[in-house]
Design a protein around this motif. Structure first.
Motif, PDB file in Angstrom:
ATOM      1  N   HIS A   8       7.053 -17.551   5.638  1.00  0.00           N
ATOM      2  CA  HIS A   8       8.032 -17.622   4.736  1.00  0.00           C
ATOM      3  C   HIS A   8       8.270 -16.180   3.619  1.00  0.00           C
ATOM      4  CE1 HIS A   8       9.028 -21.817   6.089  1.00  0.00           C
ATOM      5  NE2 HIS A   8      10.078 -21.235   5.794  1.00  0.00           N
ATOM      6  N   ALA A   9       6.700 -15.761   3.105  1.00  0.00           N
ATOM      7  CA  ALA A   9       6.937 -14.857   2.544  1.00  0.00           C
ATOM      8  C   ALA A   9       6.872 -13.543   3.179  1.00  0.00           C
ATOM      9  CB  ALA A   9       4.795 -14.691   1.972  1.00  0.00           C
ATOM     10  N   ARG A  10       6.557 -13.545   4.546  1.00  0.00           N
ATOM     11  CA  ARG A  10       7.019 -11.922   5.968  1.00  0.00           C
ATOM     12  C   ARG A  10       8.054 -12.183   6.635  1.00  0.00           C
ATOM     13  NH1 ARG A  10       7.833 -12.822  10.556  1.00  0.00           N
ATOM     14  NH2 ARG A  10       6.556 -14.909  10.948  1.00  0.00           N
ATOM     15  N   ILE A  11       9.094 -14.270   6.463  1.00  0.00           N
ATOM     16  CA  ILE A  11      10.514 -13.104   6.141  1.00  0.00           C
ATOM     17  C   ILE A  11      10.940 -12.707   5.224  1.00  0.00           C
ATOM     18  CG2 ILE A  11      12.734 -15.172   6.685  1.00  0.00           C
ATOM     19  CD1 ILE A  11      10.815 -16.875   8.553  1.00  0.00           C
ATOM     20  N   PHE A  12      11.112 -12.893   4.225  1.00  0.00           N
ATOM     21  CA  PHE A  12      11.512 -12.455   2.977  1.00  0.00           C
ATOM     22  C   PHE A  12      11.849 -11.098   3.188  1.00  0.00           C
ATOM     23  CE2 PHE A  12      10.031 -16.501   0.526  1.00  0.00           C
ATOM     24  CZ  PHE A  12      11.128 -17.239   0.715  1.00  0.00           C
ATOM     25  N   CYS A  13      10.156 -10.530   3.081  1.00  0.00           N
ATOM     26  CA  CYS A  13      10.586  -9.109   3.050  1.00  0.00           C
ATOM     27  C   CYS A  13      10.858  -8.650   4.460  1.00  0.00           C
ATOM     28  CB  CYS A  13       9.322  -8.295   3.173  1.00  0.00           C
ATOM     29  SG  CYS A  13       7.874  -9.435   1.036  1.00  0.00           S
ATOM     30  N   GLU A  14      10.469  -9.316   5.162  1.00  0.00           N
ATOM     31  CA  GLU A  14      11.707  -8.462   6.298  1.00  0.00           C
ATOM     32  C   GLU A  14      12.985  -8.550   5.877  1.00  0.00           C
ATOM     33  OE1 GLU A  14      10.056 -10.687   9.839  1.00  0.00           O
ATOM     34  OE2 GLU A  14       8.217  -8.854   9.587  1.00  0.00           O
TER      35      GLU A  14
ATOM     36  N   TYR B 152      13.824  -2.618   7.503  1.00  0.00           N
ATOM     37  CA  TYR B 152      13.220  -1.832   8.261  1.00  0.00           C
ATOM     38  C   TYR B 152      11.713  -1.541   7.299  1.00  0.00           C
ATOM     39  CZ  TYR B 152      10.700   0.847  12.157  1.00  0.00           C
ATOM     40  OH  TYR B 152       9.572   0.891  12.695  1.00  0.00           O
ATOM     41  N   GLY B 153      10.605  -1.725   7.530  1.00  0.00           N
ATOM     42  CA  GLY B 153       9.923  -1.635   7.209  1.00  0.00           C
ATOM     43  C   GLY B 153       9.138  -1.762   5.868  1.00  0.00           C
ATOM     44  N   TRP B 154       9.986  -3.545   4.796  1.00  0.00           N
ATOM     45  CA  TRP B 154       9.174  -3.749   3.881  1.00  0.00           C
ATOM     46  C   TRP B 154       7.770  -5.235   5.146  1.00  0.00           C
ATOM     47  CZ3 TRP B 154       9.724  -3.029  -0.696  1.00  0.00           C
ATOM     48  CH2 TRP B 154      11.190  -1.951  -0.900  1.00  0.00           C
ATOM     49  N   HIS B 155       7.026  -4.804   4.035  1.00  0.00           N
ATOM     50  CA  HIS B 155       5.014  -5.965   4.373  1.00  0.00           C
ATOM     51  C   HIS B 155       5.020  -6.484   3.254  1.00  0.00           C
ATOM     52  CE1 HIS B 155       5.719  -3.767   8.448  1.00  0.00           C
ATOM     53  NE2 HIS B 155       6.130  -2.780   7.408  1.00  0.00           N
ATOM     54  N   VAL B 156       4.428  -7.174   3.595  1.00  0.00           N
ATOM     55  CA  VAL B 156       4.071  -8.152   2.071  1.00  0.00           C
ATOM     56  C   VAL B 156       2.675  -7.551   1.847  1.00  0.00           C
ATOM     57  CG1 VAL B 156       3.204 -10.317   1.892  1.00  0.00           C
ATOM     58  CG2 VAL B 156       4.738 -10.210   3.473  1.00  0.00           C
ATOM     59  N   GLU B 157       2.928  -7.064   0.293  1.00  0.00           N
ATOM     60  CA  GLU B 157       2.033  -6.464   0.095  1.00  0.00           C
ATOM     61  C   GLU B 157       0.562  -7.877  -0.939  1.00  0.00           C
ATOM     62  OE1 GLU B 157      -0.922  -4.291  -2.114  1.00  0.00           O
ATOM     63  OE2 GLU B 157       0.227  -3.784  -0.562  1.00  0.00           O
TER      64      GLU B 157
ATOM     65  N   LYS C 147       6.219  -4.412   0.203  1.00  0.00           N
ATOM     66  CA  LYS C 147       6.431  -3.072  -0.076  1.00  0.00           C
ATOM     67  C   LYS C 147       6.792  -2.179   1.264  1.00  0.00           C
ATOM     68  CE  LYS C 147       1.679  -2.257   1.873  1.00  0.00           C
ATOM     69  NZ  LYS C 147       0.134  -1.465   2.036  1.00  0.00           N
ATOM     70  N   ARG C 148       6.992   0.169   1.136  1.00  0.00           N
ATOM     71  CA  ARG C 148       6.942   0.142   1.710  1.00  0.00           C
ATOM     72  C   ARG C 148       7.036   0.832   1.678  1.00  0.00           C
ATOM     73  NH1 ARG C 148      13.264   2.907   2.127  1.00  0.00           N
ATOM     74  NH2 ARG C 148      13.055   3.888   3.909  1.00  0.00           N
ATOM     75  N   ILE C 149       6.854   2.308   2.796  1.00  0.00           N
ATOM     76  CA  ILE C 149       6.305   3.733   2.755  1.00  0.00           C
ATOM     77  C   ILE C 149       7.571   4.745   2.035  1.00  0.00           C
ATOM     78  CG2 ILE C 149       5.476   5.577   3.289  1.00  0.00           C
ATOM     79  CD1 ILE C 149       4.608   4.278   5.882  1.00  0.00           C
ATOM     80  N   LYS C 150       7.146   4.668   0.593  1.00  0.00           N
ATOM     81  CA  LYS C 150       8.130   5.548   0.082  1.00  0.00           C
ATOM     82  C   LYS C 150       8.845   6.890   0.777  1.00  0.00           C
ATOM     83  CE  LYS C 150       9.146   8.084  -3.580  1.00  0.00           C
ATOM     84  NZ  LYS C 150       8.301   8.768  -5.252  1.00  0.00           N
ATOM     85  N   PRO C 151      10.263   7.283   1.196  1.00  0.00           N
ATOM     86  CA  PRO C 151      10.339   8.576   2.216  1.00  0.00           C
ATOM     87  C   PRO C 151      10.033   9.287   2.147  1.00  0.00           C
ATOM     88  CG  PRO C 151      12.338   6.807   1.421  1.00  0.00           C
ATOM     89  CD  PRO C 151      11.632   6.541   0.827  1.00  0.00           C
ATOM     90  N   GLY C 152       9.574  10.155   2.467  1.00  0.00           N
ATOM     91  CA  GLY C 152       8.881  12.164   2.262  1.00  0.00           C
ATOM     92  C   GLY C 152       7.583  11.585   1.615  1.00  0.00           C
ATOM     93  N   SER C 153       6.781  10.787   1.890  1.00  0.00           N
ATOM     94  CA  SER C 153       5.840  10.741   1.036  1.00  0.00           C
ATOM     95  C   SER C 153       4.226  11.368   1.641  1.00  0.00           C
ATOM     96  CB  SER C 153       5.421   9.498   0.145  1.00  0.00           C
ATOM     97  OG  SER C 153       5.491   8.633   1.581  1.00  0.00           O
ATOM     98  N   VAL C 154       4.723  11.089   3.426  1.00  0.00           N
ATOM     99  CA  VAL C 154       4.244  10.911   4.586  1.00  0.00           C
ATOM    100  C   VAL C 154       4.222  12.404   5.174  1.00  0.00           C
ATOM    101  CG1 VAL C 154       3.329   9.964   6.639  1.00  0.00           C
ATOM    102  CG2 VAL C 154       3.105   8.782   4.786  1.00  0.00           C
ATOM    103  N   GLY C 155       2.909  13.475   5.279  1.00  0.00           N
ATOM    104  CA  GLY C 155       3.937  14.679   6.128  1.00  0.00           C
ATOM    105  C   GLY C 155       3.379  15.489   5.761  1.00  0.00           C
ATOM    106  N   LEU C 156       2.772  16.263   5.925  1.00  0.00           N
ATOM    107  CA  LEU C 156       2.426  17.469   5.597  1.00  0.00           C
ATOM    108  C   LEU C 156       2.641  18.894   4.656  1.00  0.00           C
ATOM    109  CD1 LEU C 156      -0.088  19.913   6.210  1.00  0.00           C
ATOM    110  CD2 LEU C 156       1.211  21.868   7.792  1.00  0.00           C
TER     111      LEU C 156
ATOM    112  N   TYR D  15       7.915  -0.740  -4.157  1.00  0.00           N
ATOM    113  CA  TYR D  15       7.308  -2.150  -4.381  1.00  0.00           C
ATOM    114  C   TYR D  15       8.470  -3.101  -4.977  1.00  0.00           C
ATOM    115  CZ  TYR D  15       2.612  -1.107  -3.801  1.00  0.00           C
ATOM    116  OH  TYR D  15       1.020   0.022  -3.219  1.00  0.00           O
ATOM    117  N   ARG D  16       8.909  -4.516  -3.997  1.00  0.00           N
ATOM    118  CA  ARG D  16       9.464  -5.055  -4.831  1.00  0.00           C
ATOM    119  C   ARG D  16       9.256  -6.385  -5.283  1.00  0.00           C
ATOM    120  NH1 ARG D  16      14.797  -4.166  -1.032  1.00  0.00           N
ATOM    121  NH2 ARG D  16      14.804  -2.519  -2.761  1.00  0.00           N
ATOM    122  N   ASP D  17       9.360  -7.269  -6.180  1.00  0.00           N
ATOM    123  CA  ASP D  17       8.835  -8.808  -6.251  1.00  0.00           C
ATOM    124  C   ASP D  17      10.282  -9.340  -5.776  1.00  0.00           C
ATOM    125  OD1 ASP D  17       6.702  -7.967  -7.185  1.00  0.00           O
ATOM    126  OD2 ASP D  17       7.274  -8.480  -8.967  1.00  0.00           O
ATOM    127  N   LEU D  18      10.210 -10.587  -5.254  1.00  0.00           N
ATOM    128  CA  LEU D  18      11.280 -11.708  -4.841  1.00  0.00           C
ATOM    129  C   LEU D  18      11.007 -12.195  -4.881  1.00  0.00           C
ATOM    130  CD1 LEU D  18      11.692  -9.605  -0.691  1.00  0.00           C
ATOM    131  CD2 LEU D  18      12.791  -9.342  -2.848  1.00  0.00           C
TER     132      LEU D  18
END
Length: 126
Positions: free
Chosen positions: A63-69, A73-78, A112-121, A31-34
């Motif tokens: 504008h919130a979507r533009i700030f996160c993007e 890559y991969g950042w979305h508005v929470e 927010k964005r998915i933490k690398p390595g948190s998705v997978g078997l 998570y990141r606050d902007l």
């Protein structure tokens, strides 16, 4: 013969899934606050219309979507934590008295964005 080996493989797979910790299938996020400002429109308008356009829900979401993007890559508005404050300035174009540009300052957005390595078997090897 094939039926028993299929049952054996199914049992083995079930045992493997039961042994793995429950958090394997959970997705973790970063998570990141902007804080940012929206852009004023190019055209001048009456104060009430300019205020309404600046505080419009569509404008704030865009504008919130533009700030996160803009973070990559991969950042979305929470969530949008604060709508900020309304700032209006009078236009100085060719004698347009009573015409304004309005925008929002200090808009706070949590991205927010998915933490690398948190998705997978296997944890850590996503």
């Amino acid at each position: 013969m094939i039926d028993t080996s299929l049952k054996l493989y199914s049992l083995l797979l079930l045992a493997l899934v039961a042994v793995l910790p429950g958090s394997v299938f959970a997705t973790e996020y970063i998570y990141r606050d902007l804080i940012g400002n929206t852009l004023p429109p190019q055209k001048c308008s009456a104060r009430t219309e300019a205020e309404r356009a600046a505080t419009d829900e569509y404008n704030l979401k865009k504008h919130a979507r533009i700030f996160c993007e803009s973070q990559g890559y991969g950042w979305h508005v929470e969530q949008r934590k604060s709508a900020g404050k309304l700032v209006c300035e009078e236009c100085s174009e060719g004698g347009d008295n009573g015409r304004f540009h309005c925008h929002m300052e200090d808009l706070v957005v949590q991205c927010k964005r998915i933490k690398p390595g948190s998705v997978g078997l296997i944890p850590g090897q996503g």
